[in-house]
Design an enzyme around this catalytic site. Structure first.
Site, PDB file in Angstrom:
ATOM      1  N   ARG A  30       0.839  -1.209   0.000  1.00 38.48           N
ATOM      2  CA  ARG A  30       0.000   0.000   0.000  1.00 38.48           C
ATOM      3  C   ARG A  30       0.873   1.258   0.000  1.00 38.48           C
ATOM      4  O   ARG A  30       1.925   1.291   0.663  1.00 38.48           O
ATOM      5  CB  ARG A  30      -0.923   0.020   1.222  1.00 38.48           C
ATOM      6  CG  ARG A  30      -1.971  -1.058   1.142  1.00 38.48           C
ATOM      7  CD  ARG A  30      -3.090  -0.908   2.149  1.00 38.48           C
ATOM      8  NE  ARG A  30      -3.867  -2.131   2.138  1.00 38.48           N
ATOM      9  CZ  ARG A  30      -4.797  -2.427   1.236  1.00 38.48           C
ATOM     10  NH1 ARG A  30      -5.111  -1.545   0.292  1.00 38.48           N
ATOM     11  NH2 ARG A  30      -5.436  -3.581   1.282  1.00 38.48           N
ATOM     12  N   ASP A  31       0.406   2.270  -0.720  1.00 41.39           N
ATOM     13  CA  ASP A  31       1.091   3.568  -0.711  1.00 41.39           C
ATOM     14  C   ASP A  31       1.028   4.159   0.696  1.00 41.39           C
ATOM     15  O   ASP A  31      -0.008   4.099   1.367  1.00 41.39           O
ATOM     16  CB  ASP A  31       0.426   4.513  -1.727  1.00 41.39           C
ATOM     17  CG  ASP A  31       1.302   5.698  -2.045  1.00 41.39           C
ATOM     18  OD1 ASP A  31       1.803   5.778  -3.178  1.00 41.39           O
ATOM     19  OD2 ASP A  31       1.501   6.553  -1.153  1.00 41.39           O
ATOM     20  N   VAL A  97       9.741   8.820  -6.848  1.00 43.69           N
ATOM     21  CA  VAL A  97      10.631   7.711  -6.483  1.00 43.69           C
ATOM     22  C   VAL A  97      11.147   7.075  -7.771  1.00 43.69           C
ATOM     23  O   VAL A  97      10.349   6.610  -8.604  1.00 43.69           O
ATOM     24  CB  VAL A  97       9.898   6.667  -5.613  1.00 43.69           C
ATOM     25  CG1 VAL A  97      10.838   5.515  -5.277  1.00 43.69           C
ATOM     26  CG2 VAL A  97       9.355   7.307  -4.338  1.00 43.69           C
ATOM     27  N   HIS A 101       7.058   2.219 -10.651  1.00 40.66           N
ATOM     28  CA  HIS A 101       5.957   1.664  -9.868  1.00 40.66           C
ATOM     29  C   HIS A 101       4.650   1.965 -10.572  1.00 40.66           C
ATOM     30  O   HIS A 101       4.456   3.048 -11.120  1.00 40.66           O
ATOM     31  CB  HIS A 101       5.956   2.219  -8.444  1.00 40.66           C
ATOM     32  CG  HIS A 101       6.184   3.699  -8.366  1.00 40.66           C
ATOM     33  ND1 HIS A 101       7.438   4.280  -8.509  1.00 40.66           N
ATOM     34  CD2 HIS A 101       5.318   4.714  -8.206  1.00 40.66           C
ATOM     35  CE1 HIS A 101       7.325   5.584  -8.408  1.00 40.66           C
ATOM     36  NE2 HIS A 101       6.048   5.876  -8.240  1.00 40.66           N
ATOM     37  N   HIS A 103       0.855   2.600 -10.052  1.00 41.87           N
ATOM     38  CA  HIS A 103      -0.147   2.977  -9.053  1.00 41.87           C
ATOM     39  C   HIS A 103      -1.460   2.291  -9.418  1.00 41.87           C
ATOM     40  O   HIS A 103      -1.951   2.449 -10.549  1.00 41.87           O
ATOM     41  CB  HIS A 103      -0.408   4.486  -9.077  1.00 41.87           C
ATOM     42  CG  HIS A 103       0.740   5.350  -8.642  1.00 41.87           C
ATOM     43  ND1 HIS A 103       0.835   5.880  -7.373  1.00 41.87           N
ATOM     44  CD2 HIS A 103       1.827   5.806  -9.303  1.00 41.87           C
ATOM     45  CE1 HIS A 103       1.931   6.615  -7.276  1.00 41.87           C
ATOM     46  NE2 HIS A 103       2.544   6.597  -8.437  1.00 41.87           N
TER      47      HIS A 103
END
Ligand code: 5GP
Length: 118
Positions: A30-31, A97, A101, A103
């Site tokens: 999870r973010d 970052v 990644h 999302h």
């Protein structure tokens, strides 16, 4: 060699973060600062700084990121209502970052893809 980010430490669990999924190619969690009700990050275990650095050798990994996103959307119970997948790239893309990644965003109505940029 590109410089590691915090995500490599999460993959190796040097920074303990509950993992939603991990296999030989990808990891999901999870973010830390969710933008919506359900906000998950799916990342390659291999450090790839940006989408500009992706090669054909990474195609299996990138495909795995999508199939894992699909499975996690179902596990979250958001698959039928819908969700959005986003990968930001570099400054204009809003990347913070530098370890790519995906999302996975959902759990609520997301509205238009972007606020009007112009
Ligand atoms: P970007 O803007 O690069 O596309 O997204 C980076 C995301 O990583 C942000 O949504 C941010 O909240 C998330 N993030 C940054 N550091 C951490 C961390 O240490 N743990 C987790 N779980 N998420 C993080």
């Amino acid at each position: 060699m590109p410089e590691e980010t915090i995500f490599s430490k999460i993959i190796r669990q040097e920074i303990p973060t509950p993992l939603l999924y991990q296999d030989d190619l990808v990891t999901a969690f999870r973010d830390i600062a969710p933008l919506v009700d359900s906000h998950i990050l799916i990342i390659p275990n291999k450090l790839i700084p940006t989408i500009n650095d992706v090669t054909e050798d990474d195609e299996l990994t990138l495909g795995r990121m999508i199939t894992v996103a699909k499975k996690l959307a179902k596990a979250e119970g958001i698959d039928q209502q819908g969700y959005r997948l986003i990968i930001n790239c570099n400054e204009d893309g809003g990347q913070e970052v530098y370890h790519i990644h995906l999302h996975l965003l959902g759990g609520q109505f997301l509205g238009p893809i972007l606020p009007k940029a112009k």
